[in-house]
Scaffold this active site. Structure first.
Site, PDB file in Angstrom:
ATOM      1  N   HIS A  59       0.887  -1.166   0.000  1.00 22.62           N
ATOM      2  CA  HIS A  59       0.000   0.000   0.000  1.00 22.62           C
ATOM      3  C   HIS A  59       0.924   1.215   0.000  1.00 22.62           C
ATOM      4  O   HIS A  59       2.003   1.166   0.609  1.00 22.62           O
ATOM      5  CB  HIS A  59      -0.814   0.093   1.284  1.00 22.62           C
ATOM      6  CG  HIS A  59      -1.758  -1.034   1.513  1.00 22.62           C
ATOM      7  ND1 HIS A  59      -1.387  -2.218   2.095  1.00 22.62           N
ATOM      8  CD2 HIS A  59      -3.084  -1.133   1.281  1.00 22.62           C
ATOM      9  CE1 HIS A  59      -2.429  -3.002   2.185  1.00 22.62           C
ATOM     10  NE2 HIS A  59      -3.474  -2.377   1.698  1.00 22.62           N
ATOM     11  N   ASP A  62       2.376   1.697   3.336  1.00 26.28           N
ATOM     12  CA  ASP A  62       3.298   0.683   3.886  1.00 26.28           C
ATOM     13  C   ASP A  62       4.721   1.130   3.557  1.00 26.28           C
ATOM     14  O   ASP A  62       5.654   0.868   4.314  1.00 26.28           O
ATOM     15  CB  ASP A  62       3.119  -0.692   3.231  1.00 26.28           C
ATOM     16  CG  ASP A  62       1.731  -1.256   3.417  1.00 26.28           C
ATOM     17  OD1 ASP A  62       1.071  -0.876   4.390  1.00 26.28           O
ATOM     18  OD2 ASP A  62       1.317  -2.072   2.567  1.00 26.28           O
ATOM     19  N   MET A  93       2.487  -5.816  -7.626  1.00 26.39           N
ATOM     20  CA  MET A  93       1.178  -5.225  -7.338  1.00 26.39           C
ATOM     21  C   MET A  93       1.326  -4.091  -6.339  1.00 26.39           C
ATOM     22  O   MET A  93       2.188  -4.130  -5.466  1.00 26.39           O
ATOM     23  CB  MET A  93       0.268  -6.336  -6.789  1.00 26.39           C
ATOM     24  CG  MET A  93      -1.109  -5.926  -6.336  1.00 26.39           C
ATOM     25  SD  MET A  93      -1.216  -5.378  -4.613  1.00 26.39           S
ATOM     26  CE  MET A  93      -1.897  -6.837  -3.830  1.00 26.39           C
ATOM     27  N   GLU A 186     -11.150  -6.461  -4.837  1.00 25.46           N
ATOM     28  CA  GLU A 186     -11.162  -7.483  -3.776  1.00 25.46           C
ATOM     29  C   GLU A 186     -12.394  -7.314  -2.887  1.00 25.46           C
ATOM     30  O   GLU A 186     -12.560  -6.291  -2.229  1.00 25.46           O
ATOM     31  CB  GLU A 186      -9.885  -7.348  -2.950  1.00 25.46           C
ATOM     32  CG  GLU A 186      -9.800  -8.345  -1.828  1.00 25.46           C
ATOM     33  CD  GLU A 186      -8.470  -8.274  -1.085  1.00 25.46           C
ATOM     34  OE1 GLU A 186      -7.508  -7.683  -1.609  1.00 25.46           O
ATOM     35  OE2 GLU A 186      -8.419  -8.797   0.040  1.00 25.46           O
ATOM     36  N   LYS A 188     -15.096  -8.349   0.246  1.00 26.40           N
ATOM     37  CA  LYS A 188     -15.084  -8.849   1.630  1.00 26.40           C
ATOM     38  C   LYS A 188     -16.456  -8.546   2.237  1.00 26.40           C
ATOM     39  O   LYS A 188     -16.981  -7.457   2.024  1.00 26.40           O
ATOM     40  CB  LYS A 188     -13.972  -8.138   2.410  1.00 26.40           C
ATOM     41  CG  LYS A 188     -13.704  -8.741   3.780  1.00 26.40           C
ATOM     42  CD  LYS A 188     -12.550  -8.029   4.479  1.00 26.40           C
ATOM     43  CE  LYS A 188     -12.263  -8.682   5.810  1.00 26.40           C
ATOM     44  NZ  LYS A 188     -11.215  -7.961   6.557  1.00 26.40           N
ATOM     45  N   GLU A 222     -10.047 -13.241  -2.214  1.00 21.84           N
ATOM     46  CA  GLU A 222      -9.235 -13.679  -1.071  1.00 21.84           C
ATOM     47  C   GLU A 222      -9.911 -14.856  -0.385  1.00 21.84           C
ATOM     48  O   GLU A 222     -11.078 -14.779  -0.009  1.00 21.84           O
ATOM     49  CB  GLU A 222      -9.031 -12.533  -0.074  1.00 21.84           C
ATOM     50  CG  GLU A 222      -8.325 -13.023   1.195  1.00 21.84           C
ATOM     51  CD  GLU A 222      -7.859 -11.923   2.134  1.00 21.84           C
ATOM     52  OE1 GLU A 222      -7.338 -10.912   1.648  1.00 21.84           O
ATOM     53  OE2 GLU A 222      -8.029 -12.110   3.356  1.00 21.84           O
ATOM     54  N   HIS A 225     -12.049 -14.287   2.662  1.00 20.54           N
ATOM     55  CA  HIS A 225     -13.194 -13.376   2.631  1.00 20.54           C
ATOM     56  C   HIS A 225     -14.514 -14.067   2.339  1.00 20.54           C
ATOM     57  O   HIS A 225     -15.476 -13.885   3.082  1.00 20.54           O
ATOM     58  CB  HIS A 225     -12.902 -12.217   1.675  1.00 20.54           C
ATOM     59  CG  HIS A 225     -11.811 -11.325   2.204  1.00 20.54           C
ATOM     60  ND1 HIS A 225     -11.329 -10.242   1.498  1.00 20.54           N
ATOM     61  CD2 HIS A 225     -11.112 -11.360   3.370  1.00 20.54           C
ATOM     62  CE1 HIS A 225     -10.376  -9.652   2.223  1.00 20.54           C
ATOM     63  NE2 HIS A 225     -10.230 -10.321   3.353  1.00 20.54           N
ATOM     64  N   ASP A 250      -5.521 -13.682  -3.485  1.00 19.95           N
ATOM     65  CA  ASP A 250      -4.987 -13.575  -2.128  1.00 19.95           C
ATOM     66  C   ASP A 250      -5.217 -14.893  -1.404  1.00 19.95           C
ATOM     67  O   ASP A 250      -6.367 -15.329  -1.218  1.00 19.95           O
ATOM     68  CB  ASP A 250      -5.686 -12.443  -1.347  1.00 19.95           C
ATOM     69  CG  ASP A 250      -5.118 -11.078  -1.677  1.00 19.95           C
ATOM     70  OD1 ASP A 250      -4.218 -10.984  -2.546  1.00 19.95           O
ATOM     71  OD2 ASP A 250      -5.568 -10.091  -1.052  1.00 19.95           O
ATOM     72  N   ASP A 260     -11.894 -11.815  11.517  1.00 16.22           N
ATOM     73  CA  ASP A 260     -11.026 -11.804  10.333  1.00 16.22           C
ATOM     74  C   ASP A 260      -9.639 -12.309  10.731  1.00 16.22           C
ATOM     75  O   ASP A 260      -8.841 -11.588  11.304  1.00 16.22           O
ATOM     76  CB  ASP A 260     -10.972 -10.353   9.842  1.00 16.22           C
ATOM     77  CG  ASP A 260     -10.073 -10.155   8.642  1.00 16.22           C
ATOM     78  OD1 ASP A 260      -9.609 -11.160   8.067  1.00 16.22           O
ATOM     79  OD2 ASP A 260      -9.844  -8.999   8.282  1.00 16.22           O
ATOM     80  N   ASP A 262      -7.034 -14.073   8.875  1.00 16.18           N
ATOM     81  CA  ASP A 262      -5.845 -13.982   8.009  1.00 16.18           C
ATOM     82  C   ASP A 262      -4.760 -14.989   8.390  1.00 16.18           C
ATOM     83  O   ASP A 262      -3.571 -14.660   8.470  1.00 16.18           O
ATOM     84  CB  ASP A 262      -5.253 -12.559   8.038  1.00 16.18           C
ATOM     85  CG  ASP A 262      -6.051 -11.578   7.192  1.00 16.18           C
ATOM     86  OD1 ASP A 262      -6.741 -12.022   6.258  1.00 16.18           O
ATOM     87  OD2 ASP A 262      -5.985 -10.366   7.472  1.00 16.18           O
ATOM     88  N   ASP A 292      -1.855 -13.228   1.604  1.00 14.22           N
ATOM     89  CA  ASP A 292      -2.362 -12.080   2.357  1.00 14.22           C
ATOM     90  C   ASP A 292      -2.737 -12.532   3.768  1.00 14.22           C
ATOM     91  O   ASP A 292      -3.908 -12.699   4.093  1.00 14.22           O
ATOM     92  CB  ASP A 292      -3.559 -11.463   1.638  1.00 14.22           C
ATOM     93  CG  ASP A 292      -3.834 -10.070   2.160  1.00 14.22           C
ATOM     94  OD1 ASP A 292      -3.017  -9.569   2.948  1.00 14.22           O
ATOM     95  OD2 ASP A 292      -4.865  -9.491   1.795  1.00 14.22           O
TER      96      ASP A 292
HETATM   97  C1  GLT Z   1      -5.864  -5.522   4.257  1.00 15.26           C
HETATM   98  C2  GLT Z   1      -6.949  -6.465   3.856  1.00 15.26           C
HETATM   99  C3  GLT Z   1      -6.569  -7.287   2.695  1.00 15.26           C
HETATM  100  C4  GLT Z   1      -6.344  -6.491   1.440  1.00 15.26           C
HETATM  101  C5  GLT Z   1      -5.233  -5.552   1.541  1.00 15.26           C
HETATM  102  C6  GLT Z   1      -5.182  -4.695   0.292  1.00 15.26           C
HETATM  103  S1  GLT Z   1      -5.228  -4.629   2.971  1.00 15.26           S
HETATM  104  O1  GLT Z   1      -4.820  -6.231   4.858  1.00 15.26           O
HETATM  105  O2  GLT Z   1      -7.302  -7.284   4.948  1.00 15.26           O
HETATM  106  O3  GLT Z   1      -7.487  -8.293   2.451  1.00 15.26           O
HETATM  107  O4  GLT Z   1      -5.988  -7.380   0.434  1.00 15.26           O
HETATM  108  O5  GLT Z   1      -5.704  -3.434   0.481  1.00 15.26           O
HETATM  109 MN    MN Z   2      -6.551  -9.432   0.768  1.00 19.66          MN
HETATM  110 MN    MN Z   3      -8.249 -10.495   4.678  1.00 20.34          MN
END
Ligand code: GLT
Ligand code: MN
Ligand code: MN
Length: 393
Positions: A59, A62, A93, A186, A188, A222, A225, A250, A260, A262, A292
């Site tokens: 980003h 970042d 990316m 993306e 979510k 993702e 998500h 992702d 969430d 991750d 991700d």
């Molecule tokens: C954030 C989010 C991710 C996205 C990123 C891109 S930022 O961490 O949870 O799923 O892919 O903006």
């Molecule tokens: Mn993501």
């Molecule tokens: Mn995520």
């Protein structure tokens, strides 16, 4: 001679990480960081130590903190560029942080405040230029704050219109500056907003067709998500593939119905991870595979490396399982058996509509009870799949 590790990643695998993923310091809503914050260059060095990584994504903030001076920004870029070079890591990316700063508390492109929307577009244009400085080809849009807690606060149709207006603007910007970006959206369902617009990959596939430049736009699904919402991620990815819109992916993991998470790819739903790997392999997906996810909050630097290595290793192991599945005679015999012949008269007539075909199909006697009695050994097939996954086949 030591034998080569068959699961060792290589840049050909197109595995990527984010500055925000391996650089995640382990903070959560209930507690502060458990790891030091590494500089972008230090994160690239860490990925270099892991080995086999193709790229690192970021980003805007970042890389360059939102309030950095020009001099600071210049130095950071110089150090980052040097780290990319010494570790032979690319930036495929880039994306914009349109969610952390308080200005985005009610959204960016869908904010009720026209000046906030303008700021979001401005910030994205600058971030697109920054991404291009490092050679990024894909530009991701994750609408983290695009949504509501109460629908009393925003007109949901207007929100979609505002989102479209911003994306059309940015597509035009990419074209006029010859940035050549592919945009990847993306989805979510929730977090950080109570309800996010564009909750699933399918929402974006429909939205893209309403844009001025649909050909520039695709999706970045993702794993976590769709899974958060209890949906089948593999099916969403399949629809994106079919539409020629899978521009990026992702990878991570998530337990259904939890916060969430991750988690590291493959750490929870490894059967779904296998079917995803099979889908991307069978359909020859050649895009980036971006992890991700973040390491557990207990991890130190060494464990972050183990997390990164493990993410790639799990994918490679699953690729091996896919190859085994695709060459397993018993399994393949079953696969052929359950996909019945297309040569039968009825099947041929139903393939393509012509008035004559339809007339003949209407008149054709089809014995539904006979069809219903045909065997579908799905229990056997799934058990064989499980045995293969569990390593006894
Ligand atoms: C954030 C989010 C991710 C996205 C990123 C891109 S930022 O961490 O949870 O799923 O892919 O903006
Ligand atoms: Mn993501
Ligand atoms: Mn995520």
């Amino acid at each position: 001679m030591p034998t080569r590790d068959p699961f060792a990643p290589s840049p050909d695998d197109r595995f990527t990480f984010g500055l925000w993923t391996v650089g995640n310091p382990g903070a959560d809503p209930f507690g502060g960081p458990t790891r030091p914050r590494y500089t972008p260059a230090q994160i690239v060095d860490l990925l270099g130590e892991v080995g086999g990584v193709y790229g690192v994504n970021f980003h805007d903030n970042d890389l360059i903190p939102i309030d950095a001076t020009d001099a600071e920004s210049k130095q950071i870029k110089k150090d980052f560029r040097a780290a990319l070079r010494r570790n032979q890591i690319k930036v495929p990316m880039a994306t914009t942080n349109l969610f952390s700063d308080p200005v985005f508390k009610d959204g960016a492109f869908t904010s009720n405040d026209a000046e906030v929307r303008a700021y979001a577009v401005q910030k994205t244009m600058k971030a697109m230029l920054l991404g291009k400085e490092f050679g990024a080809k894909t530009y991701v849009f994750w609408g983290g704050r695009e949504g509501t807690e109460s629908d009393a606060t925003k007109d949901p149709v207007v929100a979609v219109q505002r989102f479209r207006e911003a994306i059309n603007y940015l597509c035009a910007f990419s074209r006029s500056e010859k940035l050549n970006y592919k945009f990847a959206f993306e989805a979510k369902p929730n977090e950080p907003r109570g309800h996010m617009y564009m909750a699933t990959t399918g929402n974006y596939l429909a939205f893209i067709e309403t844009l001025d430049h649909p050909e520039m736009c695709g999706v970045n699904p993702e794993f976590a998500h769709e899974t958060m919402a209890g949906l089948n991620f593999v099916h969403h990815v399949a629809q994106a593939l079919d539409a020629g819109k899978l521009f990026h992916i992702d990878l991570n993991d998530q337990e259904i119905g939890r916060y969430d998470q991750d988690f590291r790819f493959g750490s929870v739903n490894y059967k779904a991870a296998f079917f995803l790997c099979k889908l991307l392999t069978d359909y020859n997906y050649r895009g980036m595979k971006h992890f991700d996810s973040h390491a557990y909050r207990q991890a130190d630097r060494g464990e972050v490396k183990a997390f990164a290595a493990g993410s790639m290793r799990s994918w490679k192991i699953l690729e091996d399982k896919v190859a085994r599945f695709n060459r397993d005679r018993t399994i393949q015999k079953l696969v052929r058996q359950i996909n019945r012949s297309e040569k039968a008269a009825a099947a041929k007539l139903a393939k393509r509509f012509t008035k004559t075909n339809a007339k003949q199909l209407m008149a054709l006697p089809i014995d539904k009870d006979k069809l219903a009695a045909r065997k579908l050994p799905y229990e056997t097939l799934d058990q064989l799949t499980m045995e293969l996954l569990l390593g006894v086949r």
